[in-house]
Design a protein around this motif. Structure first.
Motif, PDB file in Angstrom:
ATOM      1  N   VAL A 223       1.024  -1.217  -0.091  1.00  0.00           N
ATOM      2  CA  VAL A 223       0.103   0.062   0.010  1.00  0.00           C
ATOM      3  C   VAL A 223       0.815   1.230   0.120  1.00  0.00           C
ATOM      4  CG1 VAL A 223      -1.532   1.332   1.359  1.00  0.00           C
ATOM      5  CG2 VAL A 223      -1.871  -1.120   1.064  1.00  0.00           C
ATOM      6  N   GLN A 224       2.032   1.240   1.120  1.00  0.00           N
ATOM      7  CA  GLN A 224       2.594   2.552   0.946  1.00  0.00           C
ATOM      8  C   GLN A 224       3.331   2.566  -0.570  1.00  0.00           C
ATOM      9  OE1 GLN A 224       5.179   1.307   4.458  1.00  0.00           O
ATOM     10  NE2 GLN A 224       3.877   2.370   5.949  1.00  0.00           N
ATOM     11  N   ALA A 225       3.783   1.441  -0.871  1.00  0.00           N
ATOM     12  CA  ALA A 225       4.574   1.917  -2.264  1.00  0.00           C
ATOM     13  C   ALA A 225       3.794   2.248  -3.441  1.00  0.00           C
ATOM     14  CB  ALA A 225       5.275   0.171  -2.753  1.00  0.00           C
ATOM     15  N   ALA A 226       2.482   1.831  -3.448  1.00  0.00           N
ATOM     16  CA  ALA A 226       1.407   2.290  -4.270  1.00  0.00           C
ATOM     17  C   ALA A 226       1.180   3.838  -4.083  1.00  0.00           C
ATOM     18  CB  ALA A 226       0.170   1.317  -4.392  1.00  0.00           C
ATOM     19  N   LEU A 227       0.977   4.383  -3.025  1.00  0.00           N
ATOM     20  CA  LEU A 227       0.648   5.518  -2.620  1.00  0.00           C
ATOM     21  C   LEU A 227       2.246   6.440  -2.975  1.00  0.00           C
ATOM     22  CD1 LEU A 227      -1.196   5.392   0.694  1.00  0.00           C
ATOM     23  CD2 LEU A 227      -2.068   5.703  -1.488  1.00  0.00           C
ATOM     24  N   ALA A 228       3.054   5.872  -2.747  1.00  0.00           N
ATOM     25  CA  ALA A 228       4.597   6.703  -2.993  1.00  0.00           C
ATOM     26  C   ALA A 228       4.687   6.723  -4.649  1.00  0.00           C
ATOM     27  CB  ALA A 228       5.620   5.924  -2.350  1.00  0.00           C
ATOM     28  N   GLU A 229       3.968   6.025  -5.425  1.00  0.00           N
ATOM     29  CA  GLU A 229       4.140   6.139  -6.775  1.00  0.00           C
ATOM     30  C   GLU A 229       3.014   7.564  -7.255  1.00  0.00           C
ATOM     31  OE1 GLU A 229       3.187   2.469  -8.986  1.00  0.00           O
ATOM     32  OE2 GLU A 229       4.830   1.711  -8.113  1.00  0.00           O
ATOM     33  N   VAL A 230       2.132   7.541  -6.402  1.00  0.00           N
ATOM     34  CA  VAL A 230       1.114   8.656  -6.784  1.00  0.00           C
ATOM     35  C   VAL A 230       1.824  10.118  -6.452  1.00  0.00           C
ATOM     36  CG1 VAL A 230      -0.959   9.651  -6.140  1.00  0.00           C
ATOM     37  CG2 VAL A 230      -0.921   7.249  -6.490  1.00  0.00           C
ATOM     38  N   ASP A 231       2.510  10.081  -5.110  1.00  0.00           N
ATOM     39  CA  ASP A 231       3.067  11.298  -4.542  1.00  0.00           C
ATOM     40  C   ASP A 231       4.495  10.935  -3.972  1.00  0.00           C
ATOM     41  OD1 ASP A 231       3.872  13.584  -3.412  1.00  0.00           O
ATOM     42  OD2 ASP A 231       1.954  14.038  -2.498  1.00  0.00           O
ATOM     43  N   PRO A 232       5.592  11.231  -4.726  1.00  0.00           N
ATOM     44  CA  PRO A 232       6.832  10.982  -4.108  1.00  0.00           C
ATOM     45  C   PRO A 232       7.242  11.628  -2.937  1.00  0.00           C
ATOM     46  CG  PRO A 232       6.859  11.358  -6.374  1.00  0.00           C
ATOM     47  CD  PRO A 232       5.527  11.685  -6.107  1.00  0.00           C
ATOM     48  N   THR A 233       6.380  12.585  -2.422  1.00  0.00           N
ATOM     49  CA  THR A 233       6.844  13.243  -1.358  1.00  0.00           C
ATOM     50  C   THR A 233       6.001  12.693  -0.144  1.00  0.00           C
ATOM     51  OG1 THR A 233       4.892  14.940  -1.459  1.00  0.00           O
ATOM     52  CG2 THR A 233       7.155  15.289  -2.527  1.00  0.00           C
ATOM     53  N   ILE A 234       5.336  11.719  -0.251  1.00  0.00           N
ATOM     54  CA  ILE A 234       4.322  11.178   0.860  1.00  0.00           C
ATOM     55  C   ILE A 234       5.232  10.460   1.859  1.00  0.00           C
ATOM     56  CG2 ILE A 234       3.959   8.791  -0.175  1.00  0.00           C
ATOM     57  CD1 ILE A 234       1.000   9.186   0.631  1.00  0.00           C
ATOM     58  N   THR A 235       4.871  10.475   3.156  1.00  0.00           N
ATOM     59  CA  THR A 235       5.405   9.687   4.372  1.00  0.00           C
ATOM     60  C   THR A 235       4.327   9.027   4.938  1.00  0.00           C
ATOM     61  OG1 THR A 235       5.740  11.545   5.589  1.00  0.00           O
ATOM     62  CG2 THR A 235       7.412  11.357   4.316  1.00  0.00           C
ATOM     63  N   PHE A 236       4.647   8.342   5.857  1.00  0.00           N
ATOM     64  CA  PHE A 236       3.629   7.434   6.820  1.00  0.00           C
ATOM     65  C   PHE A 236       4.059   7.677   8.261  1.00  0.00           C
ATOM     66  CE2 PHE A 236       4.268   5.624   2.525  1.00  0.00           C
ATOM     67  CZ  PHE A 236       2.925   5.751   2.079  1.00  0.00           C
ATOM     68  N   PRO A 237       3.659   8.549   8.842  1.00  0.00           N
ATOM     69  CA  PRO A 237       3.969   9.049  10.401  1.00  0.00           C
ATOM     70  C   PRO A 237       3.482   7.748  11.055  1.00  0.00           C
ATOM     71  CG  PRO A 237       3.176  10.833   9.355  1.00  0.00           C
ATOM     72  CD  PRO A 237       2.887   9.582   8.445  1.00  0.00           C
ATOM     73  N   SER A 238       2.526   7.132  10.685  1.00  0.00           N
ATOM     74  CA  SER A 238       1.988   6.338  11.849  1.00  0.00           C
ATOM     75  C   SER A 238       1.004   5.091  11.137  1.00  0.00           C
ATOM     76  CB  SER A 238       0.904   6.565  12.934  1.00  0.00           C
ATOM     77  OG  SER A 238      -0.126   7.436  12.532  1.00  0.00           O
ATOM     78  N   VAL A 239       1.042   3.774  11.742  1.00  0.00           N
ATOM     79  CA  VAL A 239       0.073   2.712  11.369  1.00  0.00           C
ATOM     80  C   VAL A 239      -0.599   2.036  12.479  1.00  0.00           C
ATOM     81  CG1 VAL A 239       0.233   0.518  10.111  1.00  0.00           C
ATOM     82  CG2 VAL A 239       1.696   2.212   9.282  1.00  0.00           C
ATOM     83  N   GLU A 240      -1.717   2.172  12.471  1.00  0.00           N
ATOM     84  CA  GLU A 240      -2.390   1.703  13.785  1.00  0.00           C
ATOM     85  C   GLU A 240      -3.347   0.534  13.388  1.00  0.00           C
ATOM     86  OE1 GLU A 240      -4.266   4.917  15.612  1.00  0.00           O
ATOM     87  OE2 GLU A 240      -2.434   6.006  16.371  1.00  0.00           O
ATOM     88  N   SER A 241      -3.462  -0.413  14.118  1.00  0.00           N
ATOM     89  CA  SER A 241      -4.648  -1.515  13.947  1.00  0.00           C
ATOM     90  C   SER A 241      -5.716  -1.625  14.978  1.00  0.00           C
ATOM     91  CB  SER A 241      -3.794  -2.868  13.912  1.00  0.00           C
ATOM     92  OG  SER A 241      -3.004  -2.938  12.694  1.00  0.00           O
ATOM     93  N   VAL A 242      -6.675  -2.030  14.782  1.00  0.00           N
ATOM     94  CA  VAL A 242      -7.897  -2.367  15.649  1.00  0.00           C
ATOM     95  C   VAL A 242      -8.327  -3.570  15.469  1.00  0.00           C
ATOM     96  CG1 VAL A 242     -10.156  -1.584  16.356  1.00  0.00           C
ATOM     97  CG2 VAL A 242      -8.673   0.056  15.495  1.00  0.00           C
ATOM     98  N   GLY A 243      -8.252  -4.315  16.498  1.00  0.00           N
ATOM     99  CA  GLY A 243      -8.532  -5.781  16.567  1.00  0.00           C
ATOM    100  C   GLY A 243     -10.054  -5.945  16.794  1.00  0.00           C
ATOM    101  N   PRO A 244     -10.474  -7.580  16.635  1.00  0.00           N
ATOM    102  CA  PRO A 244     -11.856  -7.661  16.670  1.00  0.00           C
ATOM    103  C   PRO A 244     -12.613  -7.273  17.953  1.00  0.00           C
ATOM    104  CG  PRO A 244     -10.495  -9.609  16.369  1.00  0.00           C
ATOM    105  CD  PRO A 244      -9.762  -8.503  15.929  1.00  0.00           C
ATOM    106  N   THR A 245     -11.459  -7.509  19.146  1.00  0.00           N
ATOM    107  CA  THR A 245     -12.063  -7.278  20.443  1.00  0.00           C
ATOM    108  C   THR A 245     -12.728  -6.042  20.480  1.00  0.00           C
ATOM    109  OG1 THR A 245     -10.560  -8.827  21.478  1.00  0.00           O
ATOM    110  CG2 THR A 245     -11.383  -7.116  22.835  1.00  0.00           C
TER     111      THR A 245
END
Length: 322
Positions: A116-138
């Protein structure tokens, strides 16, 4: 010349086909419940769990380009929204990308996140990803429970409020209309498999408020006319009250629908589910305030002489403006 959606004075009999309307409403409620248990709801990320990726770029967020870059990855439910904050720098453009958890997984895999990050980087080379958060089923299960409690508490508060303001018959009529609206809304979402997330819970609570407001306007006029026409049959008083408030009811509903339909057409995919729920809620809420709440009140009966206090009616706050 003023625009009139309904004539200035009407004398329509809204209870002439009450058996048909109540029967249709009952069938629709039962069908909605059956659809819910057979098909379930298409829960969104808020309820199923998933991963949220926060992006930061020097160029403005292009939601369409982001979505197109991820469309071939078969990620399921993906929500992309731009984030604005007055504290951001002028060249800081932030987006939040939420991706639902795949079946059997609590969150998307690190490999998928990298793609996902690689695909978005192709759209905008200046893009960064400050955080990645997950929410579980609980956590998602807790959200479902909290959502159900919120809706039930709202309806319970309405039950008590209408009881104190009017009588218990009015209260049961109003709650019958609210339950009717909520169940039919859940039923249409189950039938069409529209994404059901926290925004839809907000829509349900808004529908409860809208339907209640419409019902209280009718019931307030009913109470006035019960005091005014003590010898008229209850059916006549209810018909008179609905006809007297019909212009206001139709005008409010139509103007609200105009705004909602505009949002549905022009607002984009992010709010489309919420707006659809509101459109459906305004329609069924207007219907239920006339054909469900008032019909229930007619079936239950009501005190006719409001000049005499009734200590057991729970109407000690009936003369207080609120």
């Amino acid at each position: 010349m003023r625009l009139k959606l309904v004539p200035s004075e009407t004398s329509w009999d809204f209870f002439r086909l009450s058996t048909v309307t109540l029967g249709a409403s009952s069938i629709a409620v039962v069908l909605s419940v059956v659809l819910f248990f057979m098909m379930g709801l298409n829960f969104g990320i808020d309820f199923r769990g998933g991963t949220t990726i926060r992006t930061d770029a020097e160029t403005p967020v292009d939601v369409g380009a982001y979505r197109a870059a991820l469309s071939d990855m078969e990620l399921g439910d993906v929500t992309i929204v731009g984030v604005t904050d007055p504290t951001f720098d002028e060249d800081q453009h932030v987006a939040s990308i939420s991706i639902q958890a795949q079946d059997g997984d609590e969150a998307i895999s690190p490999e998928t996140i990298a793609l996902v990050q690689a695909a978005l980087a192709e759209v905008d080379p200046t893009i960064t990803f400050p955080s990645v958060e997950s929410v579980g089923p609980t956590v998602s299960g807790e959200l479902v429970q909290a959502a159900v409690i919120a809706v039930c508490l709202a309806i319970g508060a309405v039950l008590i409020y209408i009881w104190l303001r009017f009588e218990w018959q009015f209260s049961l009529g109003a709650v019958a209309a609210l339950v009717h609206d909520v169940i039919l809304t859940i039923g249409i979402f189950s039938a069409l498999q529209i994404r059901f997330d926290l925004a839809i819970i907000a829509a349900l609570l808004t529908i409860v408020g809208y339907s209640l407001n419409d019902t209280v306007v009718v019931f307030d006029r009913v109470r006035e006319n019960l005091r005014k026409y003590k010898k008229r049959e209850l059916r006549e008083v209810l018909n008179l009250s609905i006809n007297e408030t019909l212009s206001r009811t139709v005008m409010t509903s139509v103007t609200t629908l105009i705004a909602l339909i505009s949002l549905f057409v022009l607002g984009g995919d992010v709010i489309r589910g919420f707006v659809f729920a509101m459109i459906w809620g305004v329609i069924v809420g207007t219907y239920s305030s006339v054909f469900v709440a008032s019909a229930a009140l007619l079936k239950l009966g009501v005190k006719r002489d409001w000049s005499k206090p009734d200590g057991g009616a729970g109407t000690q706050f009936a003369n207080i403006d609120a």
